[in-house]
Design an enzyme around this catalytic site. Sequence first.
Site, PDB file in Angstrom:
ATOM      1  N   ASN A  49      55.059   6.831 -16.814  1.00 53.04           N
ATOM      2  CA  ASN A  49      54.930   8.263 -16.495  1.00 53.04           C
ATOM      3  C   ASN A  49      55.028   9.095 -17.776  1.00 53.04           C
ATOM      4  OD1 ASN A  49      54.938   7.857 -13.591  1.00 53.04           O
ATOM      5  ND2 ASN A  49      57.094   7.367 -13.810  1.00 53.04           N
ATOM      6  N   HIS A 135      59.540  11.960  -2.081  1.00 53.98           N
ATOM      7  CA  HIS A 135      60.222  10.909  -2.852  1.00 53.98           C
ATOM      8  C   HIS A 135      61.530  10.465  -2.196  1.00 53.98           C
ATOM      9  CE1 HIS A 135      62.361   9.227  -6.425  1.00 53.98           C
ATOM     10  NE2 HIS A 135      61.137   8.880  -6.786  1.00 53.98           N
ATOM     11  N   GLU A 188      57.093  18.058  -2.557  1.00 56.79           N
ATOM     12  CA  GLU A 188      56.778  17.866  -3.978  1.00 56.79           C
ATOM     13  C   GLU A 188      55.557  18.702  -4.287  1.00 56.79           C
ATOM     14  OE1 GLU A 188      56.439  13.609  -4.902  1.00 56.79           O
ATOM     15  OE2 GLU A 188      58.080  13.226  -3.521  1.00 56.79           O
ATOM     16  N   SER A 192      54.224  11.715  -5.913  1.00 59.10           N
ATOM     17  CA  SER A 192      54.379  10.687  -6.940  1.00 59.10           C
ATOM     18  C   SER A 192      53.554   9.433  -6.679  1.00 59.10           C
ATOM     19  CB  SER A 192      55.854  10.315  -7.076  1.00 59.10           C
ATOM     20  OG  SER A 192      56.342   9.773  -5.870  1.00 59.10           O
ATOM     21  N   ASP A 217      59.925  19.783  -5.629  1.00 64.33           N
ATOM     22  CA  ASP A 217      60.147  18.810  -6.699  1.00 64.33           C
ATOM     23  C   ASP A 217      58.868  18.724  -7.542  1.00 64.33           C
ATOM     24  OD1 ASP A 217      60.451  16.527  -8.257  1.00 64.33           O
ATOM     25  OD2 ASP A 217      61.205  15.269  -6.630  1.00 64.33           O
ATOM     26  N   HIS A 220      56.157  15.385 -11.242  1.00 64.71           N
ATOM     27  CA  HIS A 220      54.887  14.934 -11.837  1.00 64.71           C
ATOM     28  C   HIS A 220      53.974  16.091 -12.230  1.00 64.71           C
ATOM     29  CE1 HIS A 220      55.733  10.699 -11.206  1.00 64.71           C
ATOM     30  NE2 HIS A 220      56.357  11.119 -10.111  1.00 64.71           N
ATOM     31  N   LYS A 251      59.800  12.084 -17.412  1.00 66.99           N
ATOM     32  CA  LYS A 251      58.393  11.702 -17.246  1.00 66.99           C
ATOM     33  C   LYS A 251      57.580  12.326 -18.380  1.00 66.99           C
ATOM     34  CE  LYS A 251      59.149  10.150 -12.695  1.00 66.99           C
ATOM     35  NZ  LYS A 251      59.843  10.557 -11.478  1.00 66.99           N
TER      36      LYS A 251
HETATM   37  C1  LIG Z   1      60.862  10.046 -10.666  1.00 69.28           C
HETATM   38  C2  LIG Z   1      61.053  11.006  -9.560  1.00 69.28           C
HETATM   39  C3  LIG Z   1      62.320  11.500  -9.249  1.00 69.28           C
HETATM   40  C4  LIG Z   1      63.580  10.948  -9.853  1.00 69.28           C
HETATM   41  O1  LIG Z   1      63.738  11.325 -11.174  1.00 69.28           O
HETATM   42  P1  LIG Z   1      64.584  10.394 -12.132  1.00 69.28           P
HETATM   43  O2  LIG Z   1      64.852  11.254 -13.299  1.00 69.28           O
HETATM   44  O3  LIG Z   1      63.698   9.225 -12.442  1.00 69.28           O
HETATM   45  O4  LIG Z   1      65.808   9.982 -11.403  1.00 69.28           O
HETATM   46  C5  LIG Z   1      62.415  12.486  -8.305  1.00 69.28           C
HETATM   47  N1  LIG Z   1      61.329  12.940  -7.657  1.00 69.28           N
HETATM   48  C6  LIG Z   1      60.104  12.468  -7.905  1.00 69.28           C
HETATM   49  C7  LIG Z   1      58.939  13.016  -7.152  1.00 69.28           C
HETATM   50  C8  LIG Z   1      59.923  11.475  -8.853  1.00 69.28           C
HETATM   51  O5  LIG Z   1      58.716  10.971  -9.080  1.00 69.28           O
END
Ligand SMILES: *Cc1c(COP(=O)(O)O)cnc(C)c1O
Length: 415
Positions: A49, A135, A188, A192, A217, A220, A251
């Site tokens: 990522n 997620h 989101e 993801s 969230d 990405h 990421k």
């Molecule tokens: C990777 C991810 C997370 C978690 O983040 P980390 O820092 O890896 O714990 C949360 N939400 C989504 C949509 C993700 O892809």
Amino acid sequence: MNPPWDDPLAEALEQQRRAGLLRCLIPVAAADARTLQLEGRFLVNFGSNDYLGLARHPALQEAALRAIRDWGTGSTASRLICGSLALHHELEECLAAFKGTEAALTFATGHAAAMGTIPALVTKGDLVLLDRLAHACLVDAARASGATLRVFRHNDLADLQRLLEWADRYRSAAAVAPRLPRILVVTESVFSMDGDRAPLREIVDLKDRHGAWLFVDEAHATGLIGPRGSGCIAEAGLTARVEIHMGTLGKALGSAGGFIAGSRRLIEWLVQRARTFMFSTAPPPAQVAAARAAVELVQGNEGQQLRDRLWQNVRSAAAILAERGVVPAATARAPASAILPWVVGDNETALACAAAARQAGLFIPAVRYPAVGRNAARLRITISAAHQPRDIERLRTLVTDLQQRFGWSNSRAST
Ligand SMILES: *Cc1c(COP(=O)(O)O)cnc(C)c1O
């Protein structure tokens, strides 16, 4: 004579293996956003990522090294004891400015940000309405909160509206409770595992009409989409209308951690109640300093150049995949994200495809249940600005070979 205590685990593991769901950890001997070394071979990396290649950027490495020299390797305590270093405060100011919110709070991981925040805002008697493809950390957080959880069909506004109308009735019926039930919608901005986007404008209108709060969230989208990479919410001009913004630092930002951005009151409340923030050692200096350098970098000229290169790579990859019927033509015309999923069906097929890709010199992870739905196992192809055009071109041969090997016509395997 008792059998060994972990015999039941052996059985459970065997079941997992038979279902094609056993996970194995393979040590990566070397890696950057373009290649990785696995079992002695260098492969093109289509699994990370690190969308902009920042995890190896000299500016981040320098910032991390400087922080280690100035502050040491550990932050030594929770933020609430004596771990709240000037570095954390600087990063949080930087993040709030980046997101256009009053304030921000960082967590050790994105997972911890979700787990700390949702239970701090809703509890038993409240409602959480969650997109079906959200997620795992959002699902875990919603469950841990004790609120009543309802799931709406992925990106389905009619289904969300139905749930909000039900929530209105639920709220009226609970009018004698100590306080009015809260309704929290969770989604989101870029999904993801599917790489598609939520219809944020419509969701914001809906939640406003029903007096609900919205948690988005942007794991990405952060660093990649919107003005200076600040995310989909800002791109849609919705910054002030979303109550809780979440992002991650591990990421596109090439470091590690998670953050929440929003009003000053929200952040102050999380400092009181987010348990993953309160009862956890503050993120270490190197991680925080690298994240800060990344947030600055993505907003400048170099960030823009890296994004331009990334989207160019994404468009070439999507065009190749669309030509072979693996992703819809619409994805090639306007890719929504740097995640290009090729849904192949069952777990065994996804594993066989990933193994064949490795044979061909490409690392593409097979994503299986429970990360995705049953029978929606897939190769999750992620693109980086660090890829060269010839790396992307290798997807063409791979897809053609796999389609021949599995007897898929050009469109049979399409999603
Ligand atoms: C990777 C991810 C997370 C978690 O983040 P980390 O820092 O890896 O714990 C949360 N939400 C989504 C949509 C993700 O892809």
